[in-house]
Design an enzyme around this catalytic site. Structure first.
Site, short mmCIF file in Angstrom:
data_model
loop_
_atom_site.label_atom_id
_atom_site.label_comp_id
_atom_site.label_asym_id
_atom_site.label_seq_id
_atom_site.Cartn_x
_atom_site.Cartn_y
_atom_site.Cartn_z
N ASP A 33 0.82 -1.21 0.00
CA ASP A 33 0.00 0.00 0.00
C ASP A 33 0.85 1.27 0.00
O ASP A 33 1.95 1.28 0.54
CB ASP A 33 -0.90 -0.04 1.25
CG ASP A 33 -2.05 0.93 1.13
OD1 ASP A 33 -2.30 1.45 0.03
OD2 ASP A 33 -2.71 1.18 2.15
N LEU B 297 11.87 -19.55 -2.69
CA LEU B 297 10.64 -18.90 -2.20
C LEU B 297 9.44 -19.18 -3.11
O LEU B 297 9.57 -19.14 -4.33
CB LEU B 297 10.90 -17.39 -2.16
CG LEU B 297 9.74 -16.49 -1.77
CD1 LEU B 297 9.49 -16.56 -0.26
CD2 LEU B 297 10.03 -15.03 -2.17
N LEU C 181 -7.08 -4.80 7.43
CA LEU C 181 -6.73 -6.02 6.72
C LEU C 181 -7.20 -5.95 5.26
O LEU C 181 -6.65 -6.64 4.38
CB LEU C 181 -7.36 -7.22 7.44
CG LEU C 181 -6.96 -8.62 7.02
CD1 LEU C 181 -5.45 -8.80 7.07
CD2 LEU C 181 -7.63 -9.67 7.89
N HIS D 135 2.84 2.90 -8.84
CA HIS D 135 2.68 1.44 -9.00
C HIS D 135 3.92 0.83 -9.64
O HIS D 135 4.32 -0.28 -9.28
CB HIS D 135 1.43 1.12 -9.82
CG HIS D 135 0.16 1.54 -9.14
ND1 HIS D 135 -0.11 1.22 -7.82
CD2 HIS D 135 -0.92 2.25 -9.57
CE1 HIS D 135 -1.28 1.73 -7.49
NE2 HIS D 135 -1.79 2.36 -8.52
C1 FPP Z 1 -2.15 0.07 -3.23
O1 FPP Z 1 -1.60 1.38 -3.21
C2 FPP Z 1 -1.57 -0.69 -4.34
C3 FPP Z 1 -2.27 -1.26 -5.35
C4 FPP Z 1 -3.74 -1.18 -5.43
C5 FPP Z 1 -1.61 -1.96 -6.48
C6 FPP Z 1 -0.37 -2.70 -6.13
C7 FPP Z 1 0.28 -3.12 -7.37
C8 FPP Z 1 1.61 -3.16 -7.57
C9 FPP Z 1 2.62 -2.85 -6.54
C10 FPP Z 1 2.15 -3.59 -8.93
C11 FPP Z 1 1.76 -5.01 -9.23
C12 FPP Z 1 2.72 -5.66 -10.10
C13 FPP Z 1 3.62 -6.57 -9.69
C14 FPP Z 1 4.51 -7.16 -10.71
C15 FPP Z 1 3.73 -7.04 -8.29
P1 FPP Z 1 -2.56 2.63 -3.47
O2 FPP Z 1 -2.58 2.90 -4.91
O3 FPP Z 1 -3.90 2.38 -2.86
O4 FPP Z 1 -1.79 3.75 -2.70
P2 FPP Z 1 -2.45 5.02 -1.98
O5 FPP Z 1 -3.23 4.47 -0.81
O6 FPP Z 1 -1.26 5.80 -1.56
O7 FPP Z 1 -3.31 5.71 -2.98
#
Ligand code: FPP
Length: 243
Positions: free
Chosen positions: A24, A134, A198, A41
């Site tokens: 997050d 892993l 969660l 992201h």
């Molecule tokens: C939450 O942060 C994150 C997500 C909804 C997407 C997570 C996806 C990735 C890290 C990339 C996936 C790809 C791979 C290869 C693992 P948010 O956008 O809600 O953050 P914020 O709360 O600061 O807005």
């Protein structure tokens, strides 16, 4: 060598066997830098690679990461597409997991994903099936309640077919039907970015998990932060409801 599960007589370091991470804070990370959310992201996806490599080096057995939730479809199309593209990019480059001896698995309602991503996922699972390091479970279009519902439907069918008797059902019947049934349950859940929820992640499996929160945003969550969290895990006395 990692010692899993319980303290030994000489009090060696205990590592979790299965870590879950809610990745997050990508959006806020980007905003702080006046970048589009998609850049957050992209940075988050790079950090996932770093953290997975570190977990592998430490001898952690399972790492489950929340890459896309069933609720994330509500985000702007551009953002959803960008996350899907990051998945594509990761999966197309098999050095990301093959040369790392990482075994990849995907959990969630995968049917709803774009066809090419489903194919890439199948290929990645096949290409990494003999890896001995892993195991990474990537949760994509995943929701913990949906996972339980899916398990319950399967059991209901078995009852309907006369294979099971409702009176004989136990928690193990549900555990046997969830996506991570062949793995140990997560014993450590990490959520960076200052949120304390969660958010429908591994709802069934984390009944006894230790939680660890941090204000650091996911793209900045370093191997040092993970080591700090693991040190904390090591200190905790896990009693499973006993004394
Ligand atoms: C939450 O942060 C994150 C997500 C909804 C997407 C997570 C996806 C990735 C890290 C990339 C996936 C790809 C791979 C290869 C693992 P948010 O956008 O809600 O953050 P914020 O709360 O600061 O807005």
């Amino acid at each position: 060598m990692a010692i899993f599960g319980k303290k030994t007589a000489n009090d060696e370091r205990i590592l979790p066997e299965h870590i879950g991470i809610i990745m997050d804070g990508n959006g806020r990370w980007a905003k702080k830098r006046m970048l589009p959310r998609t850049a957050g992201h992209a940075a988050g996806s790079e950090n996932f690679k770093t953290i997975a490599r570190h977990c592998n080096k430490l001898g952690i057995k399972y790492l489950t990461v929340y890459a896309f939730s069933t609720e994330n479809w509500r985000r702007p199309k551009e953002e959803v597409d960008a996350i899907m593209d990051l998945l594509r990019k990761y999966l197309k480059d098999s050095t990301n997991f093959k040369s790392e001896n990482i075994k990849l698995r995907f959990i969630g309602e995968l049917d709803a994903l774009p066809e090419d991503i489903k194919e890439l996922m199948k290929q990645a699972e096949f290409d990494s099936k003999d890896a001995t390091g892993l195991v990474v479970n990537m949760a994509v279009n995943y929701g913990g309640r949906a996972e339980i519902l899916h398990a319950v439907k399967e059991i209901a069918n078995e009852v309907k077919n006369g294979e099971k008797n409702p009176e004989d059902l136990t928690e193990d019947d549900i555990s046997a039907k969830i996506y991570t049934s062949e793995q140990s349950e997560p014993d450590f859940i990490i959520r960076p970015s200052g949120e304390y929820r969660l958010s429908n992640f591994l709802v069934w499996q984390s009944a006894y998990a230790e939680f660890w929160y941090s204000d650091v945003l996911w793209p900045d969550f370093s191997t040092k932060d993970l080591d700090k969290a693991l040190e904390d895990f090591n200190k905790r006395n896990r009693r499973f409801g006993g004394v």
